[in-house]
Scaffold this active site. Structure first.
Site, PDB file in Angstrom:
ATOM      1  N   SER A  12      -2.291   1.991  -5.116  1.00  0.00           N
ATOM      2  CA  SER A  12      -2.949   2.035  -3.879  1.00  0.00           C
ATOM      3  C   SER A  12      -2.410   3.604  -3.355  1.00  0.00           C
ATOM      4  O   SER A  12      -1.316   3.970  -3.254  1.00  0.00           O
ATOM      5  CB  SER A  12      -2.368   0.937  -2.925  1.00  0.00           C
ATOM      6  N   HIS A  37      -7.276   2.338  -5.813  1.00  0.00           N
ATOM      7  CA  HIS A  37      -7.548   1.352  -4.628  1.00  0.00           C
ATOM      8  C   HIS A  37      -7.188   2.374  -3.356  1.00  0.00           C
ATOM      9  O   HIS A  37      -6.088   3.024  -3.093  1.00  0.00           O
ATOM     10  CB  HIS A  37      -6.069   0.418  -4.719  1.00  0.00           C
ATOM     11  N   ASP A  39      -6.806   2.286   0.793  1.00  0.00           N
ATOM     12  CA  ASP A  39      -6.897   1.327   1.965  1.00  0.00           C
ATOM     13  C   ASP A  39      -7.103   1.837   3.234  1.00  0.00           C
ATOM     14  O   ASP A  39      -6.599   2.861   3.759  1.00  0.00           O
ATOM     15  CB  ASP A  39      -5.342   0.984   1.803  1.00  0.00           C
ATOM     16  N   MET A  41      -7.677   1.459   7.218  1.00  0.00           N
ATOM     17  CA  MET A  41      -7.139   0.612   8.193  1.00  0.00           C
ATOM     18  C   MET A  41      -7.657   1.452   9.578  1.00  0.00           C
ATOM     19  O   MET A  41      -7.555   2.625   9.853  1.00  0.00           O
ATOM     20  CB  MET A  41      -5.763   0.732   8.126  1.00  0.00           C
ATOM     21  N   HIS A  70     -10.859  -0.866   0.161  1.00  0.00           N
ATOM     22  CA  HIS A  70     -10.298  -2.192   0.689  1.00  0.00           C
ATOM     23  C   HIS A  70     -10.247  -1.943   2.297  1.00  0.00           C
ATOM     24  O   HIS A  70      -9.839  -1.214   2.807  1.00  0.00           O
ATOM     25  CB  HIS A  70      -8.876  -2.476   0.197  1.00  0.00           C
ATOM     26  N   MET A  72      -9.690  -2.828   5.678  1.00  0.00           N
ATOM     27  CA  MET A  72      -9.019  -3.607   6.917  1.00  0.00           C
ATOM     28  C   MET A  72      -9.603  -2.958   8.153  1.00  0.00           C
ATOM     29  O   MET A  72      -8.698  -2.470   9.036  1.00  0.00           O
ATOM     30  CB  MET A  72      -7.581  -3.398   6.652  1.00  0.00           C
ATOM     31  N   MET A 141      -4.510 -11.221  -0.698  1.00  0.00           N
ATOM     32  CA  MET A 141      -3.619 -10.623   0.012  1.00  0.00           C
ATOM     33  C   MET A 141      -2.132 -11.348  -0.211  1.00  0.00           C
ATOM     34  O   MET A 141      -2.106 -12.656   0.068  1.00  0.00           O
ATOM     35  CB  MET A 141      -3.628 -10.294   1.481  1.00  0.00           C
ATOM     36  N   ASP A 177      -2.911  -8.083  -3.908  1.00  0.00           N
ATOM     37  CA  ASP A 177      -2.682  -7.140  -3.331  1.00  0.00           C
ATOM     38  C   ASP A 177      -1.423  -7.110  -2.318  1.00  0.00           C
ATOM     39  O   ASP A 177      -1.441  -7.967  -1.341  1.00  0.00           O
ATOM     40  CB  ASP A 177      -3.905  -6.406  -2.329  1.00  0.00           C
TER      41      ASP A 177
HETATM   42  C1  DX5 Z   1      -1.752  -3.544   2.319  1.00  0.00           C
HETATM   43  C2  DX5 Z   1      -2.378  -2.736   1.317  1.00  0.00           C
HETATM   44  C3  DX5 Z   1      -1.716  -2.683   0.191  1.00  0.00           C
HETATM   45  C4  DX5 Z   1      -0.518  -1.977   0.024  1.00  0.00           C
HETATM   46  C5  DX5 Z   1      -0.003  -2.433  -1.384  1.00  0.00           C
HETATM   47  O1  DX5 Z   1      -2.277  -3.652   3.551  1.00  0.00           O
HETATM   48  O2  DX5 Z   1      -3.620  -3.613   1.201  1.00  0.00           O
HETATM   49  O3  DX5 Z   1      -2.925  -2.336  -0.745  1.00  0.00           O
HETATM   50  O4  DX5 Z   1      -0.990  -0.544  -0.084  1.00  0.00           O
HETATM   51  O5  DX5 Z   1       1.473  -1.625  -1.091  1.00  0.00           O
HETATM   52  P1  DX5 Z   1       2.527  -2.257  -1.883  1.00  0.00           P
HETATM   53  O6  DX5 Z   1       2.480  -2.171  -3.353  1.00  0.00           O
HETATM   54  O7  DX5 Z   1       3.620  -1.318  -1.551  1.00  0.00           O
HETATM   55  O8  DX5 Z   1       2.996  -3.639  -1.237  1.00  0.00           O
HETATM   56 ZN    ZN Z   2      -5.261  -3.055  -0.192  1.00  0.00          ZN
END
Ligand code: DX5
Ligand code: ZN
Length: 229
Positions: A12, A37, A39, A41, A70, A72, A141, A177
């Site tokens: 990620s 990956h 993320d 947000m 991904h 969110m 998750m 994840d």
């Molecule tokens: C959390 C993200 C993950 C996160 C994982 O909301 O969706 O992808 O970056 O990070 P680690 O591996 O540090 O838990």
């Molecule tokens: Zn993620």
């Protein structure tokens, strides 16, 4: 993208240097990452903000593997085309992001992307069952979404076992994840997962100047997961 259930490591970029995504992506791919990956947000669905489709478009030329986006965010539907046009290969939306996940998944495939369904730690599998024929991936998750570096939530192992049985022969990836390390990844590999997202456990100790650390970190997670099969 062809389907297989081999172990795949998806670093990620949430844990990468935000001022240097292009070189960070090239470094992790050169060091063995299978997918990248991304993320996204929105400060609303999750209590943190990252970036949007413009950033995805900017990094796309640096991704040679699979761009796994991904989302969110809520709402999702108004932004699907923008992320598809930005070059996403996989777009995952959260079951919890709105009342019409079925329509959202249809729209993701309609935009030409693989459709992923993400579920929070507190969400059961009931809502997944009637979506199985329209998804390419379930993202389970194993932390509450929003931040990297959180602790793996162990109760999700049983969920993944049940999900694996529910999926049967369908070509659907199970992606995990949150909190993936060489200690936690084997639990999920044994339960039936094939895509392992890892942020802090991949980027810890490395940099674009020291990319070999990324390689060591990726190989450690992969070896631990494969040993559990
Ligand atoms: C959390 C993200 C993950 C996160 C994982 O909301 O969706 O992808 O970056 O990070 P680690 O591996 O540090 O838990
Ligand atoms: Zn993620």
């Amino acid at each position: 993208m062809t389907f297989d259930r081999r172990v795949k490591i998806a670093p990620s970029i949430l844990s990468a240097d935000f001022a240097d995504f292009g070189r960070e992506i090239e470094a992790i791919e050169a060091q063995g990452a299978d997918w990248v990956h991304v993320d996204v947000m929105d400060g609303h669905f999750v209590p943190n903000l990252t970036f949007g489709p413009q950033m995805c478009r900017a990094i796309r030329p640096h991704v040679r593997t699979v761009m796994d986006v991904h989302l969110m965010i809520a709402p999702v539907d108004p932004y699907i085309d923008a992320f598809a046009e930005a070059g996403a290969d996989v777009i995952s939306a959260h079951l919890e992001a709105g009342p019409h996940i079925h329509r959202t998944l249809q729209a993701i495939r309609g935009a030409g992307c693989k459709a992923g369904l993400a579920i929070n730690p507190g969400t059961g599998l009931d809502g997944v069952e009637y979506l199985l024929d329209m998804i390419d991936l379930v993202c389970v998750m194993t932390v509450n979404p929003g931040f990297g570096g959180q602790k793996f939530i162990e109760s999700q192992v049983a969920k993944v076992k049940a999900l694996r049985a529910m999926i049967g022969d369908r070509p659907i990836h199970i992606e995990i994840d949150g909190g993936m390390t060489p200690e936690t990844a084997p639990l999920m590999a044994a339960a039936g997962a094939d895509v392992f997202v890892a942020g802090s456990a991949v980027f810890r100790g490395g940099s674009v100047a020291k990319p070999e650390v990324y390689g060591e970190n990726i190989r450690a997670i992969r070896a631990a997961a494969e040993a559990a099969l």
